[in-house]
Design an enzyme around this catalytic site. Structure first.
Site, PDB file in Angstrom:
ATOM      1  N   ASP A 143      34.227 -44.564   5.766  1.00  0.00           N
ATOM      2  CA  ASP A 143      34.158 -45.858   5.604  1.00  0.00           C
ATOM      3  C   ASP A 143      33.190 -46.207   4.355  1.00  0.00           C
ATOM      4  O   ASP A 143      32.770 -47.431   4.285  1.00  0.00           O
ATOM      5  CB  ASP A 143      33.765 -46.614   6.938  1.00  0.00           C
ATOM      6  CG  ASP A 143      34.912 -46.537   7.985  1.00  0.00           C
ATOM      7  OD1 ASP A 143      36.209 -47.077   7.089  1.00  0.00           O
ATOM      8  OD2 ASP A 143      34.732 -46.620   8.840  1.00  0.00           O
ATOM      9  N   ASP A 201      43.583 -46.952   6.932  1.00  0.00           N
ATOM     10  CA  ASP A 201      42.622 -47.826   6.635  1.00  0.00           C
ATOM     11  C   ASP A 201      41.854 -47.111   5.305  1.00  0.00           C
ATOM     12  O   ASP A 201      41.159 -47.565   4.559  1.00  0.00           O
ATOM     13  CB  ASP A 201      41.325 -47.918   7.614  1.00  0.00           C
ATOM     14  CG  ASP A 201      42.086 -48.289   8.956  1.00  0.00           C
ATOM     15  OD1 ASP A 201      42.913 -47.795   9.385  1.00  0.00           O
ATOM     16  OD2 ASP A 201      41.382 -48.918   9.846  1.00  0.00           O
TER      17      ASP A 201
END
Length: 423
Positions: A143, A201
């Site tokens: 991330d 994602d």
């Protein structure tokens, strides 16, 4: 994440663009003014004391297990552990700067500065962005794009200095340590039962690699981004262009399993996952010019416009969730979709993408989703869903919903050649 540079491949526009304000643009000014008031009030809450600044994430909500079980259509076994002393309705801050959402509030401040020209937001953006400087050495998550490109990426664009590019390059260097050439992907998680999990994602973190490759002149970052995108394209999608949430790989690159973690079921369409996919492949086309990615983005956009059946185009938390009044929506998925659709419009000049994004933005700017000034603990949008299967952030404000809403408003104004001071 921010589409930072309008490359020469972007088309000259004219279809839905106008430099003139119209009477129907009141929603736009209302959205920006409300967001400005909310973010300003939020900055007053982020200073815990003279030495500590916090990063807001969401507001705590509570739903009983029977409700969650009914939404899932299966037994509910997991729940987010309660923080001692926490109460429903209280603001939830990122526990550390290594929270995957830590970059969104600084990024929202940067967008607010860009939208309004108010130096207050620039000062706050700098202060909150600098909190994340230690993340540049972190290797424990995929991330990093969310965390550092939403914050330092926007800082480089709006307040360039000599220190930011090395920070982003060091971050990219750490991100690519998670790339396995035998599998052809960047590893997403270091927890759970999977051998090598990759989530949809992760497509959002490739923009950092494209940017650093371009800025540094080193093609390796781009090569890894393209390889990841191609592997995901091959294994993550069903024939209708809907995406699985999690694909785990064996060490030889074969697929171990295809599952969900935050969606209703393995074969369902988790709403935010489809939005991540649309945004990711639109970005890949913009950065490479490879029409394979454009075709995929168009197919995903068609899926979204077909499968989202709510009147306001703000989806239920999962496309396959029960169509009931009490089923939670996900404004974050809608905001991400709007941003991606506006980028897709700029790349194609196809007005259906602009029109769909405009519909979403007008509805997100209505009282149903846009918080009134002084409410919602300072967050801009209401009614997002983080992870319903984990009892986490259900029907709650989310910092990334606000971020992509503001990003979408900026793209929308750029397309229409509008300036805030003339609204």
């Amino acid at each position: 994440m921010k589409n930072r540079i309008l490359l020469s491949s972007w088309l000259i526009l004219g279809i839905a663009c106008t430099s003139a304000k119209t009477e129907t643009d009141d929603w736009l000014k209302k959205g920006i003014d409300t967001a400005a008031a909310q973010l300003k009030s939020m900055t007053e809450k982020t200073r815990a004391n003279a030495d500590t600044i916090l990063l807001p994430r969401s507001v705590r909500t509570t739903f009983d297990t029977a409700f969650i079980t009914h939404q899932l259509g299966r037994a509910f076994q997991e729940s987010e552990p309660e923080i001692p002393g926490s109460k429903t309705g209280e603001i939830r801050f990122c526990s550390t700067i290594y929270d995957w959402t830590s970059g969104f509030f600084p990024g929202s401040l940067w967008y607010m500065y860009e939208l309004t020209g108010n130096d207050f937001f620039k000062e706050q953006a700098i202060m909150h962005t600098n909190l994340l400087n230690p993340v540049k050495t972190h290797t424990g998550t995929h991330d990093l794009g969310f965390m550092m490109f939403c914050s330092f990426g926007n800082a480089e664009r709006l307040a360039r200095n000599d220190t930011i590019a090395p920070i982003l390059q060091q971050t990219a260097d750490n991100l690519i340590t998670r790339f396995d050439p035998n599998i052809g992907c960047i590893r997403s998680w270091d927890f759970g039962p999977w051998n090598f999990p990759v989530i949809i994602d992760n497509m959002m973190n490739l923009e950092l690699l494209f940017h650093v490759s371009r800025q540094s002149g080193n093609p390796e970052y781009k090569r890894i981004a393209v390889t990841h995108a191609n592997t995901t394209l091959k294994h993550h999608f069903r024939p209708d262009a809907s995406s699985f949430h999690v694909v785990s790989y064996r060490n030889d690159g074969s697929v171990e399993c295809r599952q969900t973690f935050q969606g209703k079921a393995n074969e369902s369409c988790w709403a935010r996952g489809q939005a991540w996919a649309l945004y990711g492949y639109t970005t890949c086309f913009r950065e490479t010019g490879d029409t394979t990615y454009l075709d995929m983005a168009k197919n995903i956009a068609t899926l979204i416009m077909t499968r989202v059946t709510t009147d306001d185009a703000v989806p239920f938390w999962d496309y396959d969730a029960p169509d009931l009044p009490e089923t939670p929506r996900d404004a974050s998925a809608a905001a991400i979709t709007a941003s991606a659709m506006l980028s897709l419009y700029r790349l194609t000049s196809d007005s259906k993408y602009f029109d769909y994004a405009e519909k979403i933005l007008k509805n997100l700017s209505s009282p149903v989703y846009l918080a009134s000034a002084g409410s919602n603990q300072g967050f801009v949008l209401k009614h997002s869903t983080g992870s319903l299967p984990h009892g986490s952030e259900i029907d709650s404000p989310l910092n990334y919903a606000d971020y992509y809403y503001l990003e979408s408003l900026k793209k929308y104004m750029d397309i229409r050649n509008l300036d805030y001071k003339n609204l």
